[in-house]
Design an enzyme around this catalytic site. Structure first.
Site, PDB file in Angstrom:
ATOM      1  N   ASP A  50      14.994  74.859  56.473  1.00 33.75           N
ATOM      2  CA  ASP A  50      15.938  75.829  55.927  1.00 33.75           C
ATOM      3  C   ASP A  50      15.204  76.728  54.924  1.00 33.75           C
ATOM      4  OD1 ASP A  50      19.323  75.844  55.653  1.00 33.75           O
ATOM      5  OD2 ASP A  50      18.166  76.952  54.152  1.00 33.75           O
ATOM      6  N   HIS A  85      24.581  74.711  64.170  1.00 34.95           N
ATOM      7  CA  HIS A  85      23.374  74.057  63.643  1.00 34.95           C
ATOM      8  C   HIS A  85      23.759  72.850  62.830  1.00 34.95           C
ATOM      9  CE1 HIS A  85      24.699  77.259  60.926  1.00 34.95           C
ATOM     10  NE2 HIS A  85      24.333  76.462  59.922  1.00 34.95           N
TER      11      HIS A  85
HETATM   12  P1  AMP Z   1      25.656  77.387  57.271  1.00 32.95           P
HETATM   13  O1  AMP Z   1      26.273  77.724  55.947  1.00 32.95           O
HETATM   14  O2  AMP Z   1      25.984  75.989  57.729  1.00 32.95           O
HETATM   15  O3  AMP Z   1      25.931  78.423  58.327  1.00 32.95           O
HETATM   16  O4  AMP Z   1      24.104  77.358  57.009  1.00 32.95           O
HETATM   17  C1  AMP Z   1      23.234  78.419  57.297  1.00 32.95           C
HETATM   18  C2  AMP Z   1      21.891  78.011  56.777  1.00 32.95           C
HETATM   19  O5  AMP Z   1      20.902  78.817  57.391  1.00 32.95           O
HETATM   20  C3  AMP Z   1      21.728  78.167  55.267  1.00 32.95           C
HETATM   21  O6  AMP Z   1      21.389  76.909  54.693  1.00 32.95           O
HETATM   22  C4  AMP Z   1      20.589  79.187  55.138  1.00 32.95           C
HETATM   23  O7  AMP Z   1      19.750  78.940  54.047  1.00 32.95           O
HETATM   24  C5  AMP Z   1      19.876  79.029  56.478  1.00 32.95           C
HETATM   25  N1  AMP Z   1      19.125  80.186  56.933  1.00 32.95           N
HETATM   26  C6  AMP Z   1      19.550  81.455  57.043  1.00 32.95           C
HETATM   27  N2  AMP Z   1      18.585  82.255  57.525  1.00 32.95           N
HETATM   28  C7  AMP Z   1      17.510  81.458  57.742  1.00 32.95           C
HETATM   29  C8  AMP Z   1      16.195  81.683  58.241  1.00 32.95           C
HETATM   30  N3  AMP Z   1      15.777  82.898  58.613  1.00 32.95           N
HETATM   31  N4  AMP Z   1      15.347  80.630  58.324  1.00 32.95           N
HETATM   32  C9  AMP Z   1      15.763  79.396  57.936  1.00 32.95           C
HETATM   33  N5  AMP Z   1      16.987  79.121  57.473  1.00 32.95           N
HETATM   34  C10 AMP Z   1      17.851  80.133  57.370  1.00 32.95           C
END
Ligand code: AMP
Length: 116
Positions: free
Chosen positions: A31, A101
């Site tokens: 993440d 995810h």
């Molecule tokens: P959610 O709130 O369950 O949709 O979680 C989305 C997650 O994706 C968050 O923890 C973000 O920090 C992560 N995230 C967003 N963009 C990226 C990226 N480019 N690479 C890795 N993690 C990401």
């Protein structure tokens, strides 16, 4: 057909990410904004926007997400102490990226599941 998110580009390696596992069904990467010492996202390679959009055809990929979580937890040496798996769904669940995810979180005591 749902709109792709940044996760599809990560899966296809079109943009950089810290990919730590990939097979024919799922991809796992760190993440970008970690909430714990270990914070890995495990995603199906095909776009399923939310848990609400899952069906029987997705069961193999969804099951693989769990077995890969267990494998990565062992690799990260957090299996014995324990960890948390989270899948957020839609607005009330706090979902930000609409490509399903699983968060694998661990490496410290994570406290209560929900803040009260
Ligand atoms: P959610 O709130 O369950 O949709 O979680 C989305 C997650 O994706 C968050 O923890 C973000 O920090 C992560 N995230 C967003 N963009 C990226 C990226 N480019 N690479 C890795 N993690 C990401």
């Amino acid at each position: 057909m749902a709109d792709e998110t940044i996760f599809s580009k990560i899966i296809r390696k079109e943009i950089p990410a810290d990919i730590i596992y990939q097979d024919e069904l799922v991809t796992a990467f760190n993440d970008i904004n970690p909430q714990a010492p270990t914070h890995i996202l495990i995603v199906p390679n095909i776009l399923i926007p939310t848990v609400n959009d899952t069906n029987k055809e997705h069961e193999q990929a969804l099951g693989r997400m769990i077995t890969v979580a267990a494998k990565l937890a062992k690799q990260q040496d957090i299996a014995e102490d324990g960890y948390r798996l989270i899948i957020n769904c839609n607005k009330h669940g706090g979902q930000e990226v609409y490509h399903i995810h699983m968060h694998l979180l661990g490496g410290k005591p994570l406290g209560p599941m929900l803040t009260r």
